[in-house]
Every structure is written in C-alpha cells, then in structure tokens.
Scaffold this active site. Sequence first.
Site, short mmCIF file in Angstrom:
data_model
loop_
_atom_site.label_atom_id
_atom_site.label_comp_id
_atom_site.label_asym_id
_atom_site.label_seq_id
_atom_site.Cartn_x
_atom_site.Cartn_y
_atom_site.Cartn_z
CD1 TRP A 71 -53.06 11.43 -33.22
CD2 TRP A 71 -52.49 11.35 -31.06
NE1 TRP A 71 -54.17 11.79 -32.47
CE2 TRP A 71 -53.84 11.74 -31.15
CE3 TRP A 71 -51.93 11.23 -29.78
CZ2 TRP A 71 -54.64 12.02 -30.02
CZ3 TRP A 71 -52.71 11.50 -28.66
CH2 TRP A 71 -54.05 11.89 -28.79
CG ASP A 124 -61.27 5.28 -36.67
OD1 ASP A 124 -60.13 5.29 -36.13
OD2 ASP A 124 -62.30 5.12 -36.02
CD GLU A 177 -57.58 11.38 -32.81
OE1 GLU A 177 -56.85 12.12 -33.45
OE2 GLU A 177 -57.83 11.53 -31.61
CD GLU A 178 -60.62 4.23 -30.54
OE1 GLU A 178 -60.70 4.62 -29.37
OE2 GLU A 178 -61.54 3.62 -31.12
CD GLU A 209 -64.23 13.27 -26.14
OE1 GLU A 209 -63.90 12.53 -25.18
OE2 GLU A 209 -63.46 13.54 -27.08
#
Length: 566
Positions: A126, A181, A184-185, A409
């Site tokens: 992750w 960030d 998550e990238e 989302e």
Amino acid sequence: MLSNSANDYIQREGPLAQAGLLANIGPNGNQASAAAPGIAIASPSTSNPNYLYSWTRDAALVFKVIVDHYARSPAPRDLSLRTLIDSYADAQSRLQEVENPSGNITTGGLGEPKFNIDLTAFTGSWGRPQRDGPGLRATTLIAYANWLLDNSNKTHVNTLWPTIQLDLDYVADNWNKTGFDLWEEVSSSSFWTTAAQHRALRQGAELAKTLSKDDLAESYSTQADNALCFLQSYWNPNGSYITSNTGGGRSGIDANSILASIHSFDPSAGCDALTFQPCSDKALSNLKAYVDSFKTIYGINEGFSENEAIATGRYPEDIYMEGNPWYLTTFAVAEQLYDSLSVWDAQGSLQITPVSLSFFQQFSSNVQTGNYGADSQTYGTLTSKIRAFADGFIAVNGNYTPESGSLAEQYGKDDGKPTSARDLTWSYASAITSFLAHDGIVPTPWGAQGLQIRRDANGHCISNPGPMSEIVFEVERNTLYGENVYITGSIGQLGDWEPANAVRLEPKNYPSWTVRIEIPASTTFSYKYIVQDQRSGQVTWENDPNHEVASPFKGQSVVLSDTWHD
Ligand code: NOJ
Ligand code: NOJ
C-alpha cells in the site's frame, strides 16, 4: 435525486446522509456489523474497489462530524452518540498499539493508513506511510476533550490524553518527513497533510497547556510554528494556486487544497491567508484554478458558462476508476464558499486583493480591488452571486444522487451514474458538513486567529528553533598572522557544515579561542573547528572524528573545552 435546487436537495439528503454515515460504523451500523465497536468502515463495498477497511483519515473525519454534532446539540444529548465516540476513542487507542508494516507504536506505526475492521493490521502492499492520520485523529479527539473540559469532566480527558499525546508526538517528530498524500499515490510533502499537522499541533499545545503539561505545550507550539512556516511554501505565486504535492509531476491543482482549507476553517481567523482560511485571497484564487481545471475534462460539465457550478474530482490528471467527479470534492467547493460568506457577513465586509481579483471577476467582470462594506451594492451583488455559485455545487451533486440518497465515491464523468465504492462514509460526512455550512453554522475556533510568522530579508519564513540553551566552545590552536579559528557543524546555528557560514571564535587567551552560541536545547549535533586564512580564504579542517555533543536543557549553559584534532 433530480432536485433542481440546493435547498430541496439538502432537505431530502440531510437525514439520509446522517443515516448513511451511522450505518457504516460497527457493530451496530447495519452495513458494518462485522466491524469492531467504534470502527468506521470506508465503504461496505468488497470488490472493485474493496473498501471494507478502516482508514485512519476517513474515520477521523467521520468522527469529527459526530463529535461536533454532539457538542453542538442542546441538552438532553443523545447518549448513544457519546457511547459511539467513546468506542471510537477506545478503538483508536488499540489501533495505535497494533504493529503493522509502517512500524510499531514507537517506530512509525502511527503512520499506517488503514487497518482491517477487526483491529488487526492490513499487511498487503500500500502507499504508506500516510502522515495525515495521526493529526486528524488528534484533532477529532481534542474536539471531544474540549467538550469534556467545558462540561467539567477532566477525569475523562485524562484517560484520552495518552492517545492524543502519542499522535501529537508522532506529528511533532515527523511533520517534516515525506509520506503518501491523502489520495495514497504521491510520496512527497503534501499541503493537506501539513495543514492537518499544523492544526493538530496548535490545538494540542493549547490542550497540553490546559492540562499543565507545559514542556509538551512548548514543544508542540514550536513545531506548530515550523509547520506553519512550511505551509507557506506550497503557494505558487505564478499560477496563483496551491501546489498540493511537492512531488508527483502533476500541476498540483488538487482537491487536497480545497479540503485543507475547509478543514482549517476557524471563523475567528477572518480571511487570514497564513492558514489559507476559506475566504483568504489565496484560497479563493486557488478555488478558481481548481474548479476551472474540470471544465473541459468531464462530459457532464459541457456547456456551462464561467460562473456556473460544475462537478469536480480529485485532480485533473486523475485516472483512478477512469478519473471521475467525486461527491466529496464537489461538496467541499460549496463548503469553502459558504464558509467565506459566513465570515464576510460576520465582519460586514469583503476585501478584493490582486490575488483574489480574478476569482471575484467571475461574478462581476468590472469589479476592482478594494474593501466593500456590507451595505455597498458591490458586496450585495458579489455575495448573492457567490451564494448561487455555491448552491450550484450542491445541486450538481444532487443531480447525480440516486433517489435512495446513497452517496458513492464518484459519479461517471460522462453519464453521471454513481460509480466506484458505494455508500462511502466520507461522502456522507462531506454532505453533512457542507449542508451545515450552507445554513451558516460555523465550527468552533481552533487557534488560527492572529497567528504570525517572521520572514527574513528574502521573504522566507523563519523557523522557530524552540527552546534554547547555551554552549561556550573553547579550543586551543596556534595560528599564523591572518588566520582565525571557526566552528561549523550539523545545525543551522553552526552554519550547516558550510565554512562560509561558520562562526568565528575569539582569541581571548591566545592560543585559546572561544565563542558563546545559542543552540536548540536538548539537541544532539556534531561539529568541527576549522582555520580560515583571511587573505587566501584557505580552509584547514580539523581531522576526524567529528566532535559530537548533546546541548543542555532549556535555559542552561555549559562550557566545552575541546582539543583540536591534529
Ligand atoms: C487505491 C487508493 O485508495 C486510491 O486513492 C488510488 O487512486 C488507487 N489505489 C490507485 O493508486
Ligand atoms: C481512496 C481515497 O483516495 C482515499 O483518500 C481514501 O482514504 C480511501 N479511498 C478510503 O475512502
């Protein structure tokens, strides 16, 4: 939901969003029965994407909504919410203890972004660590602690404090390190993360002071000053927007900054740009750059004119799930605008600066910089158009909300159909906070009022070294005419190993040279003496090893009698 007005949509969606949010909290929420008590799942979706986990970020933002709601409610309060908040606090304190791929409780484990919903570690690969979680969680728990203090329950605050302190210590130690960030990238520094850290440290310092933990209060407030300094560096004066990530190779235009602004909102701070308050010139200019970036990339936004609301997403370059509009980012734009309107109304005026001029010109092309009182026609025109603009973002989300009121989302950029994770808890939280902002309900101040920074001659923010102590350095060295002894080393006060910035010693008792220097207290650093020839500029370094020492406690002083390493 095909509502043609924001009001209409808010009426219908408000209660559904509250129910949707609570349904995702275990174990009593009907979508989260497998989750441990107080655990907010991100979404019940188990595939494409699988969001049946608990993210520290999402959970903190969701519980902030619950705590604020609870604290705002008139007595008699809903005790089931109080129980829920207590179970959140309890679950988070357990999660802090869970060893995970980011580390354990003392080695960085607090930066782990997500956990299994039974409070065990998620061990798959992750984007980790993510350093916004601890600050956001501290802010939520501090909001609860402050309510408890206002209601004379200091005993309960004492039981929350260890959890809060762990998070604050993590933030104080790690705010200047890179991490992934909020999306998550990108692994770099990130505006959202720094803003969340700054706020947590500021509020943490205040709470520590209230609890008579003065040393902690001082160290949190020192690091808050430094995070605030760093926050300024994200501003891009050429593009007139906030560069959300320092890495990632994108424009930097990103909902990251809109979310940071609304979550930094402090109604007592006015339109202060230091903390990028929603109505600050920088945050408004940034909002324009952000919204404009979605005009041409989504089919559903086609044909809208300049000051009409549109659907927005995370950032224009996004390709996750094909890169669609998100409910929570579109609500966030509305929220920033409503927050601004609340502040202008409270202060009875609005200011247009060169930085915010193009934002305001969207609503009145001839408007000029200046201060406009609430009784002026310009104020009336601008605020009513900005309110309509804000309502438009709510209505856009309304258009793409199904009859059931469920908020996923995202919704398709070309067909507007809900997509990606269904019933995203954060989507519901963002609906609730934007609806409150629409109704002019402002959050509790958190300490952004009257903050200041110091700038050097180049306009750069001067960081706060924190508590200082003093060291007298002494060394014996024979020199030739024109030579002087200097000291340099690993800290700024010694010139960061740059001979040009080294500090000169005085030959008070030649051949003994000496100098007295203020050094950050309780700090370990290394250094060397050097000799510089005034005329030739030639530098002679002392031999290895470096000297290494820990400075004394705050306010204390020591003398170090060193021997020159030949
Ligand atoms: C999953 C993350 O949650 C999402 O934010 C990200 O865009 C994708 N992974 C792709 O990296
Ligand atoms: C992906 C988002 O990018 C991230 O911000 C969020 O925390 C997770 N999904 C869970 O909702």
